[in-house]
Write a protein that holds these residues in place. Structure first.
Motif, mmCIF file in Angstrom:
data_model
loop_
_atom_site.group_PDB
_atom_site.id
_atom_site.type_symbol
_atom_site.label_atom_id
_atom_site.label_comp_id
_atom_site.label_asym_id
_atom_site.label_seq_id
_atom_site.Cartn_x
_atom_site.Cartn_y
_atom_site.Cartn_z
ATOM 1 N N ALA A 1 0.815 -1.182 0.195
ATOM 2 C CA ALA A 1 -0.037 0.200 0.023
ATOM 3 C C ALA A 1 1.129 1.618 0.378
ATOM 4 C CB ALA A 1 -0.748 -0.134 1.321
ATOM 5 N N THR A 2 -0.244 2.694 -0.440
ATOM 6 C CA THR A 2 0.472 4.326 -0.172
ATOM 7 C C THR A 2 1.004 4.255 0.945
ATOM 8 O OG1 THR A 2 -1.084 4.541 -1.227
ATOM 9 C CG2 THR A 2 1.007 4.234 -2.935
ATOM 10 N N VAL A 3 -0.563 4.096 2.018
ATOM 11 C CA VAL A 3 -0.251 4.966 2.539
ATOM 12 C C VAL A 3 -1.485 4.058 4.016
ATOM 13 C CG1 VAL A 3 -0.584 6.844 2.239
ATOM 14 C CG2 VAL A 3 -2.707 6.562 2.467
ATOM 15 N N MET A 4 -2.101 3.393 3.586
ATOM 16 C CA MET A 4 -3.267 2.013 3.942
ATOM 17 C C MET A 4 -2.845 1.791 5.158
ATOM 18 S SD MET A 4 -6.466 2.663 3.545
ATOM 19 C CE MET A 4 -6.984 1.752 4.645
ATOM 20 N N HIS A 5 -1.532 1.317 5.338
ATOM 21 C CA HIS A 5 -0.656 0.407 5.981
ATOM 22 C C HIS A 5 -0.480 1.057 7.263
ATOM 23 C CE1 HIS A 5 2.703 2.549 3.957
ATOM 24 N NE2 HIS A 5 3.248 1.892 5.200
ATOM 25 N N GLN A 6 -0.134 2.277 7.001
ATOM 26 C CA GLN A 6 0.209 3.300 8.083
ATOM 27 C C GLN A 6 -1.609 3.933 8.988
ATOM 28 O OE1 GLN A 6 1.844 6.826 5.833
ATOM 29 N NE2 GLN A 6 3.804 5.944 5.796
ATOM 30 N N HIS A 7 -2.503 3.812 7.958
ATOM 31 C CA HIS A 7 -3.671 4.506 8.668
ATOM 32 C C HIS A 7 -4.347 2.940 9.762
ATOM 33 C CE1 HIS A 7 -4.314 7.871 7.083
ATOM 34 N NE2 HIS A 7 -3.817 7.819 5.551
ATOM 35 N N ALA A 8 -3.903 1.951 8.841
ATOM 36 C CA ALA A 8 -4.042 0.732 9.873
ATOM 37 C C ALA A 8 -3.670 0.767 10.889
ATOM 38 C CB ALA A 8 -4.120 -0.683 8.801
ATOM 39 N N LYS A 9 -2.176 0.636 10.867
ATOM 40 C CA LYS A 9 -1.664 -0.017 12.573
ATOM 41 C C LYS A 9 -2.064 1.317 13.117
ATOM 42 C CE LYS A 9 2.528 -1.459 9.879
ATOM 43 N NZ LYS A 9 3.971 -1.207 9.407
ATOM 44 N N GLY A 10 -3.032 2.674 13.343
ATOM 45 C CA GLY A 10 -3.649 3.100 14.049
ATOM 46 C C GLY A 10 -4.657 2.807 15.018
ATOM 47 N N TYR A 11 -4.406 1.976 14.753
ATOM 48 C CA TYR A 11 -6.229 1.249 15.144
ATOM 49 C C TYR A 11 -5.371 -0.370 15.369
ATOM 50 C CZ TYR A 11 -9.054 4.764 13.037
ATOM 51 O OH TYR A 11 -9.299 6.522 12.038
ATOM 52 N N THR A 12 -6.286 -0.288 16.803
ATOM 53 C CA THR A 12 -6.358 -1.563 17.189
ATOM 54 C C THR A 12 -7.295 -3.016 16.263
ATOM 55 O OG1 THR A 12 -8.654 -1.991 18.262
ATOM 56 C CG2 THR A 12 -6.779 -1.099 19.323
#
Length: 104
Positions: A77-88
């Motif tokens: 991913a370009t940014v989704m991996h960064q977003h997803a890591k912010g959530y449980t």
């Protein structure tokens, strides 16, 4: 005495239903608040009009599987991996539920 017990049971039932409803509303509100940050790319309520995929109305399990894969760096991913890591994982599950319930 029977009338009192019946009234007490009915009152307890109403209070419990109100508590469950309040918890549900809070949960829905939280999920909607988290989902608002997704609108920048995926459109309002997940209804994208661009090259970014629309996520509204998608299957919950498919969404959750992808979100968890992004979080674990198993899906490029370009940014989704960064977003997803912010959530449980539980929060990602709630987001997947939210978007799966949105009309396409």
């Amino acid at each position: 005495m029977k009338a009192f017990l019946g009234t007490a049971a009915a009152t307890a039932s109403l209070l419990l239903c109100g508590t469950v409803q309040a918890q549900t509303n809070t949960t829905d509100f939280q999920a909607r608040a988290w989902a608002a940050s997704c609108a920048a790319c995926h459109g309002t309520d997940g209804k994208s009009n661009s090259a970014i995929p629309a996520i509204a109305g998608q299957d919950k399990q498919v969404l959750l599987t992808k979100l968890l894969a992004y979080k674990r760096d198993q899906l490029p991913a370009t940014v989704m991996h960064q977003h997803a890591k912010g959530y449980t994982d539980a929060e990602l599950d709630r987001l997947a539920t939210h978007f799966s319930r949105q009309p396409k």
